[in-house]
Write a protein that holds these residues in place. Structure first.
Motif, mmCIF file in Angstrom:
data_model
loop_
_atom_site.group_PDB
_atom_site.id
_atom_site.type_symbol
_atom_site.label_atom_id
_atom_site.label_comp_id
_atom_site.label_asym_id
_atom_site.label_seq_id
_atom_site.Cartn_x
_atom_site.Cartn_y
_atom_site.Cartn_z
ATOM 1 N N ALA A 1 0.839 -1.202 0.000
ATOM 2 C CA ALA A 1 0.000 0.000 0.000
ATOM 3 C C ALA A 1 0.873 1.250 0.000
ATOM 4 C CB ALA A 1 -0.918 -0.004 1.229
ATOM 5 N N VAL A 2 1.907 1.229 0.831
ATOM 6 C CA VAL A 2 2.809 2.376 0.894
ATOM 7 C C VAL A 2 3.568 2.511 -0.415
ATOM 8 C CG1 VAL A 2 4.879 3.234 2.052
ATOM 9 C CG2 VAL A 2 3.038 2.220 3.393
ATOM 10 N N PHE A 3 3.804 1.401 -1.043
ATOM 11 C CA PHE A 3 4.653 1.366 -2.224
ATOM 12 C C PHE A 3 3.925 1.829 -3.481
ATOM 13 C CE2 PHE A 3 8.211 0.012 -4.500
ATOM 14 C CZ PHE A 3 7.807 -0.713 -5.603
ATOM 15 N N LEU B 292 0.629 5.467 -8.133
ATOM 16 C CA LEU B 292 -0.739 5.694 -8.598
ATOM 17 C C LEU B 292 -1.082 7.173 -8.547
ATOM 18 C CD1 LEU B 292 -3.429 4.141 -9.342
ATOM 19 C CD2 LEU B 292 -4.038 4.396 -6.953
ATOM 20 N N ASP B 293 -0.732 7.811 -7.450
ATOM 21 C CA ASP B 293 -1.063 9.213 -7.261
ATOM 22 C C ASP B 293 -0.398 10.074 -8.334
ATOM 23 O OD1 ASP B 293 -0.455 11.874 -5.065
ATOM 24 O OD2 ASP B 293 -2.435 11.133 -5.612
ATOM 25 N N ALA B 294 0.862 9.770 -8.620
ATOM 26 C CA ALA B 294 1.572 10.553 -9.635
ATOM 27 C C ALA B 294 0.895 10.404 -10.997
ATOM 28 C CB ALA B 294 3.030 10.100 -9.711
ATOM 29 N N ASN B 295 0.483 9.193 -11.310
ATOM 30 C CA ASN B 295 -0.169 8.970 -12.607
ATOM 31 C C ASN B 295 -1.541 9.638 -12.660
ATOM 32 O OD1 ASN B 295 1.399 7.143 -14.503
ATOM 33 N ND2 ASN B 295 1.619 6.067 -12.568
ATOM 34 N N VAL B 296 -2.248 9.613 -11.554
ATOM 35 C CA VAL B 296 -3.553 10.278 -11.530
ATOM 36 C C VAL B 296 -3.377 11.781 -11.745
ATOM 37 C CG1 VAL B 296 -5.499 10.888 -10.052
ATOM 38 C CG2 VAL B 296 -4.694 8.544 -10.122
ATOM 39 N N MET C 206 -4.939 9.592 2.033
ATOM 40 C CA MET C 206 -4.301 8.613 2.927
ATOM 41 C C MET C 206 -5.359 7.736 3.578
ATOM 42 S SD MET C 206 -1.074 10.411 4.766
ATOM 43 C CE MET C 206 -1.693 12.047 5.027
ATOM 44 N N VAL C 207 -6.463 8.361 3.932
ATOM 45 C CA VAL C 207 -7.543 7.572 4.533
ATOM 46 C C VAL C 207 -8.030 6.522 3.541
ATOM 47 C CG1 VAL C 207 -9.941 7.689 5.268
ATOM 48 C CG2 VAL C 207 -8.302 9.337 6.151
ATOM 49 N N LYS C 208 -8.106 6.927 2.299
ATOM 50 C CA LYS C 208 -8.571 5.972 1.286
ATOM 51 C C LYS C 208 -7.594 4.813 1.139
ATOM 52 C CE LYS C 208 -10.129 7.875 -2.498
ATOM 53 N NZ LYS C 208 -10.568 8.812 -3.518
ATOM 54 N N VAL C 209 -6.313 5.085 1.244
ATOM 55 C CA VAL C 209 -5.331 4.003 1.176
ATOM 56 C C VAL C 209 -5.580 3.027 2.318
ATOM 57 C CG1 VAL C 209 -2.901 3.419 1.438
ATOM 58 C CG2 VAL C 209 -3.572 5.345 0.031
ATOM 59 N N VAL C 210 -5.868 3.569 3.488
ATOM 60 C CA VAL C 210 -6.150 2.706 4.640
ATOM 61 C C VAL C 210 -7.392 1.862 4.368
ATOM 62 C CG1 VAL C 210 -6.892 2.712 7.036
ATOM 63 C CG2 VAL C 210 -5.058 4.227 6.307
#
Lengths: 1309, 153
Positions: free
Chosen positions: A533-535, A540-544, A803-807
């Motif tokens: 998840a951290v990885f 993903l965020d950069a591509n979005v 970050m919450v969504k990642v969790v």
């Protein structure tokens, strides 16, 4: 072997092979039968098509008729129930009675049954209503008042409605009529959340697969088109209400639909075959000895299955919606491996299973050993390490490309802050990315471990410098990884982070292995997924973020796209609509109502309606008389329209007029087209006027409720962007308030714009204190007109929500993982036992989460209530403002409201109040700032019944109602207008329908905030609970481990917990005291037993020695006597006696030798021993016997053990001999060897008679034997040998079922 | 029956079924690009491909001219902006349930180097005949034209 495995083993064993073949044959036969059946069915249909088609058509027709009858019956039932209600009768009996209760009742009934209800008195006066008002049916009501139940169907502009009029009887007298209406068809091809096209005809067409048409016109008749079958629809009063026509079945379509059913059966059979084949192959593969071959075979099998599914287009061909809809995601990778979210998930599952299986093979078979031959080739080792590093970064690049595709080839909103809980499609995609990340981590760890082993030469894990060398190699590879590539997909810092993570994880797992802990555990998996998840999230965020930019750029291209071609197309296509067969037949038939609706119909089906342009659609006859007109926001274009009518051309013509007003340009496109039929000349003329303003970027301005499938608007993008236009660096127009009036482009931007080679670029700037990302694009390279799209930068709250969504994603994946793990355990026959820690954690979580859930639910409800309250307050203020303005206009004269407000007055009032509004007089709409919705009949012009009851009848000064249209609920505020005489002159209402997007956004953000906060709290609770559970349970866990060690025979055990207090501390201290006492007692017992054993042995030795001594003494005595007696055959006697004595001396020598071996004389010689070689040598001694069979499964390249080779050989010989003897020298003896975590295991299994528990208990005691010969020291010596080597020996046996001996020896260090 | 015979028969059955199942639905309807005639303008070939592609449900002919981002609007189906890869599969799904007759563009225009074309076409859907209007818009990207918008209303 657990029960599942044994079941499979039985099925697929030698004995069960025929079962397998039978099942495969059966499934194949079914497939053939299915194929034949389909073929024969097709032939039958071909040969008997007429009969089949007739039967099917008849069935369809019956279904269509029945569908209408069912609706009619339901509506009649509602009407009867309402008419018989006491409240209805009471109000109709007494006109002075308060009608509010009746309004409440009618509203409730209508909502429950999704109908409209009206109640009329005996004088046909309307006293109560709920629902739309049009069309009115005075005549039918009169008929019902005559005591007759009536049903009829009427078609209006938008709806086709079924009406049932039910008389209200009381004591033989008719008090009134209840009229119930239900929409049966929608004539408006609008399909969005507000108006859903789910008419009866549409629904049946979808269900039956053939076109169904309901005709409720007065002159409806059976279709003369040979392609349809028709039937009459009969009303409640047995009169004809319409005709339903059903298209005849097309042969190909029918065969296709039946073929679909066969296809599903075939799919199931195929899946059975594939599943069976995979299981058989899988079991075979599991028995392959070579790790490499096994891994390759498993990989081939998994991907063969995956590609077979792709080739047969399974399951996409069956499930074409949801996760298998390419509208969410589709990539051309792998020729279909990722052509939808669902296919991508299946592919990543296959990859995950492949990685898990291969990884497990490697780990179980000595994953930290390298081939011996490599140790000698230093250069080769280094080249391989370099290759590993390069391969790793290639894998990373592939991984990054996959994530990029997951973003760019999809329409999934990964970063929508209003969406905390992901949709199913998004959750599936995220799960796929998690699995992919896990596979990458697993492979990379494997590669890193291999690289470490190569550098180390062998499994010496204490050498830390190797890790640093490897880190250096990876760092170099990471830096080189981006040099030659224009777009490396991942940045250098991330590549370095990736390399460091790979090393860190591998190091951690190595340490675990050294400590003897299993690296394949649930905890490791959970930690790995947490790392994933951290990885993957930053990638993903950069591509979005990049996609957001692309989206803005694409939108910018649309903005600067010359509107001319598009608008001409829209107009042209609208004009073509007038030439449709439907238009011509309507004009030819001459039905006034139908002709009157034509303009609306053509508009509703046109692109202009879909795009939401302001327009006028009209039809005139050949003399210029207007037959039909429909207008949306086209008031400004009326002049153009009138000009059009002045000069009607003989052919299609289009005229463009541009009107520049200040900074805004309005383009008006007008066109006309003659509608000609054959030789009859011109039937009519169609006219269209279309207007688009530059301020709206030449896009439609109609509200979304009037659009069918509204297109994605930039305004609804989760990152709101403002579009502005600059001329010569000066702001001329903007869609938002971000840029202040008179804003000038910054100097840096101007400088870049002056570069004639650059047409567009991104810039970051601060606008009014807000940091914005802005995309600038010139309309052309030489143009000074620039369009700018500005997005505010992502704030801290955005990232927090992210970050919450990642969790949340991680929690979903963990849940799936835990469920999967439990399922696998269950399949294997293991019952997962929850530890004390698990139960404690569960108890803590339940205790904490239960109130949290309650609070969250209450909080959300409270927030919704607050939002509603705020909405109510806002509506109250807005209605008050409007009412005050209108009342001022009244100037005390109540009649003045009766005059129609002009368009300008309406716009002025709306602008002053800052909202749209409606004005009712009596119960009818008199004015509206948004007349389109009423003209389009999407909304009804009659005042809501409950609003009337509460304001007019109840006298409330403000009333808030939640109304529903389609699937959307919206609030409406009502306020009565009071005249000077304190009488109600009218009602003003403010609906929130026009602010759908605003309200939704507000609700979404509110939910996101609430959810985000609670998610953070939940996370904190989980962490704290886990920490507490670990701390509390740790001493218990250590106590449990200590108990197990004591049970295994470890005498000197301490729990190792310092500072424990309370009951647990007391327990620990008591335990340690107990073990100490136990150790003391055991030592004493051992000493006693040893003494006893020695005494016993001494007794045995004395006894054994005495045996040969007696005959020796007797022989010597005999010899002496013979010598003294001078016996003649003294020589013979001497010979016999000496032979006897020698034999007895040999016996004594044997006895001495056995005891010497038992007492460890001589000292063993420890060398590096290949266990497999010793096993083979031991087997060689026995395999000459044809009745004996040996099955050897010896592990490849076992690490050596340190032992006395001869002693070890004797150990194996002893055990093999015992097994052979137990089998009476006939049977199968299996020998299996392998290495695991620093140990070598050897298992010897025979099919002998087995032994009882009592025998097993004494097995290793010296002088214990179940045989008649021998000293009974063999196994005692064996055990001693094993113990001295630091190993262990375990015997499992059952009477009648054979014996299994397991020897565990430590590998040589 | 011996086991070997059963296995052989099973394999034959499977093979036969595979043959039957591997029929390609998109074999075309006898309409080729040549039969439609080629246009001489520089983007004419693209429009020809669009005509043939829609007429024969051959998505590949369309997809090879897609821009990286394409606006797709399909009646009764997807609407939105998709990547070229996604647009390929979206159209595949659309054409799977619809059989189009021959498309011929009635209007081909250009405005500021952004050509477009429109035309009507009939198609069969669930046994019923319907008519749609096709609109395609092109744009220059680099040195060639690409399709930026495709609407089948």
């Amino acid at each position: 072997m657990n029960r599942v495995q044994s079941r499979f083993a039985t099925s697929f064993s030698l004995k069960g092979r025929s079962h397998t073949t039978r099942i495969v044959f059966f499934a194949s036969a079914l497939l053939v039968l299915s194929f034949l059946a389909e073929f024969m069915f097709a032939r039958y249909v071909e040969n008997n098509w007429e009969k089949v088609a007739e039967q099917r058509s008849r069935d369809h027709l019956q279904q269509a008729v029945r569908a209408f009858s069912d609706v009619q019956r339901e509506v009649r039932r509602v009407g009867t129930e309402t008419a018989q209600h006491p409240t209805v009768r009471a109000v109709l009996s007494d006109p002075s009675r308060d009608r509010r209760e009746l309004f409440e009742l009618v509203s409730r009934f209508a909502s429950e049954h999704d109908v409209g209800i009206e109640v009329y008195t005996a004088q046909a006066r309307l006293v109560c209503w709920h629902g739309s008002s049009e069309p009115s049916h005075q005549r039918e009501i009169e008929v019902a008042l005559g005591g007759k139940l009536v049903s009829f169907v009427t078609r209006s502009q938008v709806f086709t409605q079924l009406f049932v009029a039910t008389p209200v009887w009381s004591r033989g007298k008719i008090l009134g009529v209840v009229l119930v209406r239900r929409t049966v068809d929608l004539n408006y091809p609008l399909n969005n959340r507000v108006v859903m096209n789910t008419g009866l005809a549409e629904q049946l067409t979808r269900d039956l697969g053939v076109q169904v048409v309901y005709d409720f016109s007065p002159d409806a008749s059976a279709s003369k088109d040979g392609r349809y079958s028709s039937a009459e629809l009969i009303g409640i009063d047995s009169s004809k209400v319409g005709v339903v026509s059903v298209a005849h079945l097309a042969r190909n379509a029918y065969l296709e639909s039946v073929g679909g059913s066969f296809h599903i059966l075939n799919v199931i059979l195929w899946l059975v075959l594939i599943g069976f084949a995979c299981t058989v192959l899988g079991i075979r593969i599991a028995t392959i000895r070579s790790v490499l071959v096994r891994g390759v075979a498993a990989t081939v099998l998994i991907w063969f299955v995956r590609f077979v599914l792709v080739w047969f287009d399974l399951p996409s061909s069956i499930l074409q919606t949801g996760v298998f809809d390419p509208g969410f995601f589709a990539s051309t990778f792998g020729n279909g491996l990722a052509k939808s979210v669902g296919e991508m998930f299946l592919t990543t599952c296959a990859l995950f299973v492949n990685t898990a299986i291969v990884g497990r093979f490697v780990v179980e078979n000595g994953w930290r050993t390298s081939p011996r031959w490599l140790k000698r080739h230093f250069v080769v080792r280094w080249l391989l390490v370099a290759a590993v590093a390069v391969l790793m970064f290639l894998l990373l690049r592939g991984y990054a490309a996959t994530i990029r595709s997951a973003v760019f080839d999809s329409t999934l909103q990964y970063n929508d802050p209003a969406m905390i809980l992901p949709s199913f499609e998004l959750a599936t995609m995220v799960a796929s990315l998690f699995l992919l990340s896990f596979c990458l981590v697993a492979v990379v760890v494997g590669l890193t471990s291999s690289a470490f082993t190569l550098l180390a030469g062998c499994a010496t894990h204490g050498n830390r410098s190797i890790w640093f060398v490897l880190a250096g190699v990876y760092a170099v590879a990471a830096m080189l990884g981006g040099i030659e590539l224009a777009s490396p997909l991942v940045s250098l810092p991330f590549r370095l982070f990736f390399a460091a993570s790979a090393l860190g994880i591998t190091y951690y797992l190595h340490r675990q292995a050294i400590r003897g802990e299993s690296i394949i555990s649930l905890q490791t998996l959970l930690l790995t997924f947490a790392f994933c998840a951290v990885f993957f999230y930053p990638v993903l965020d950069a591509n979005v973020h990049d996609r957001d930019h692309n989206r803005i750029e694409a939108y910018a291209q649309q903005v600067i796209r010359p509107a001319d071609s598009w608008l001409k197309f829209v107009l042209d296509e609208a004009l073509q609509e007038f030439l449709s067969n439907e238009t011509i037949s309507t004009l030819a038939n001459g039905d006034a109502n139908a002709v009157d609706r034509l303009a609306f119909d053509r508009w509703a089906r046109s692109t202009a309606a879909r795009e939401g342009y302001s327009c006028i659609f009209a039809l005139t006859d050949s003399s210029g008389y207007e037959l039909s007109r429909f207008m949306i926001g086209g008031e400004a274009s009326m002049e153009m329209y009138h000009n059009l009518l002045q000069d009607v051309p003989k052919r299609k013509s289009i005229v463009v007029h541009e009107n520049v007003t200040g900074v805004n340009t309005i383009r008006v496109y007008s066109g006309s087209i003659p509608i000609v039929t054959g030789g009859d000349g011109v039937l009519a003329y169609g006219h269209v006027v279309l207007a688009a303003s530059q301020q709206s970027l030449f896009r439609g301005e109609s509200p979304s409720v009037l659009r069918s499938q509204p297109q994605e608007l930039l305004e609804t993008f989760h990152r709101p962007a403002v579009v502005s236009e600059f001329h010569d660096g000066q702001l001329v127009t903007s869609t938002g308030s971000l840029l202040p009036i008179g804003y000038q482009l910054p100097a840096t931007v101007k400088a870049r714009l002056s570069d004639s080679t650059q047409r567009s670029f991104w810039s970051e700037e601060r606008i009014d204190g807000t940091v914005c990302e802005t995309f600038y694009i010139k309309r052309s390279l030489t143009n000074n007109q620039v369009v700018a799209l500005s997005m505010p930068e992502l704030g801290l709250s955005w990232h927090l929500v992210g970050m919450v969504k990642v969790v949340v994603y991680y929690a979903i994946v963990v849940l799936m993982l835990v469920i999967g793990f439990l399922v696998v355990q269950w399949v294997r026959g293991h019952r997962y036992e929850f530890t004390f820690r698990d139960k404690l954690l569960g108890a803590l979580l339940v205790t904490a989460l239960a109130p949290l859930i309650v609070m969250a639910t209450y909080g959300r409800q409270y927030a919704n209530d607050r939002l509603l309250e705020e909405t109510a307050n806002r509506l109250e203020q807005e209605t008050a403002t409007l009412a005050a303005s209108i009342e001022q206009r009244l100037q005390g004269e109540e009649g003045i409201v009766q005059e129609a407000l002009s368009r300008d007055e309406i716009d002025r009032l709306a602008t002053e109040a800052g909202t749209d509004f409606n004005l009712y007089v009596g119960n009818q709409l008199q004015a509206s700032s948004r007349p389109e919705l009423y003209d389009a009949e999407v909304l009804d012009k009659r005042l809501s019944g409950l609003a009337f009851a509460n304001t007019v009848l109840g006298g409330k000064r403000f009333y808030l109602e939640t109304e529903t249209i389609g699937s959307y609920r919206y609030a409406v505020g009502y306020r009565p207008l009071v005249s000077g005489r304190d009488r109600i002159a009218g009602i003003v209402s403010v609906p929130t329908l026009y602010r759908i997007e605003e309200v939704e956004e507000e609700i979404s953000l509110q939910n996101a905030l609430i959810f985000g906060v609670y998610a953070v709290v939940l996370l904190a609770i989980v962490i704290i609970a886990a920490t507490f559970a670990n701390r509390i349970a740790a001493p218990i866990h250590k106590l449990t481990l200590a108990t197990k060690r004591v049970a295994r025979g470890d005498q000197h055990v301490t729990v190792g917990v310092k500072g424990a207090d309370g009951e647990i501390g007391e327990l620990i201290r008591s335990f340690e005291a107990m073990t100490e006492e136990l150790a003391r007692g055991r030592d004493e017992l051992v000493r006693f037993e040893r003494e006893l054993a020695w005494k016993e042995m001494a007794k045995q030795v004395a006894h054994e020695i005495k045996n040969p001594l007696t005959p020796m003494k007797l022989s010597i005595q005999h010899l002496r006597q013979t010598y003294l007696d001078r016996v003649p055959n003294f020589g013979q006697v001497f010979d016999d006696v000496s032979r006897t004595i020698i034999e007895q001396i040999d016996a004594l020598s044997r006895i001495a030798g056995e005891f010497a071996r038992f007492a460890r004389m001589p000292k063993p010689t420890l060398v590096s021993v290949d266990v497999n070689a010793v096993l083979r040598e031991a087997v060689l001694l026995f395999d000459k016997d044809p009745n004996l069979r040996f099955e050897l499964q010896l592990g490849d390249e076992l690490p050596p053990v340190r032992s006395d080779r001869e002693e070890l050989r004797r150990v194996f010989i002893n055990i093999i001999r015992n097994g052979v003897q137990a089998m009476n020298n006939s049977g199968l003896l299996q020998i299996h060897s392998w290495s695991d975590l620093g140990r070598t295991l050897v298992v010897l299994k025979d099919e002998g008679t087995g032994m009882s528990e009592e025998v097993k208990r004494k097995l290793f005691q010296p002088n214990f034997s179940t045989k008649t010969d021998g000293m009974g020291l063999g196994l005692a010596i064996t055990k001693k040998t094993i113990d001295d080597l630091g190993g262990s020996i375990v015997v499992e046996s059952e009477v009648g079922k054979g014996t299994t001996v397991t020897i565990i020896l430590p590998n040589e260090q | 029956m011996k086991i070997r015979s059963r296995i052989v028969l099973s394999l034959l059955a499977v093979f036969a079924h595979v043959l039957a199942a591997s029929g390609n639905p998109a074999l075309g309807q006898g309409i080729t690009r040549d039969s439609l005639g080629g246009s001489k303008s520089e983007y004419g070939a693209i429009l020809d491909d669009v005509e043939v592609g829609i007429s024969t449900s051959n998505v590949g002919l369309l997809a090879k001219h897609f821009a990286p981002q394409v606006g797709i609007n399909l009646r009764g189906d997807e609407n939105g902006t998709f990547s070229s890869n996604q647009a390929y599969y979206v159209l595949m799904k659309f054409f799977r349930t619809r059989k189009f007759a021959r498309l011929q563009f009635s209007t081909v225009g250009a405005s500021d180097s952004n050509p477009y074309a429109t035309g009507g076409v009939e198609f069969m859907y669930k046994g019923a005949k319907a008519r749609a209007q096709v609109y395609v818009a092109l744009m220059i990207e680099g040195r060639k034209h690409v399709i930026t918008q495709l609407s089948i209303y």
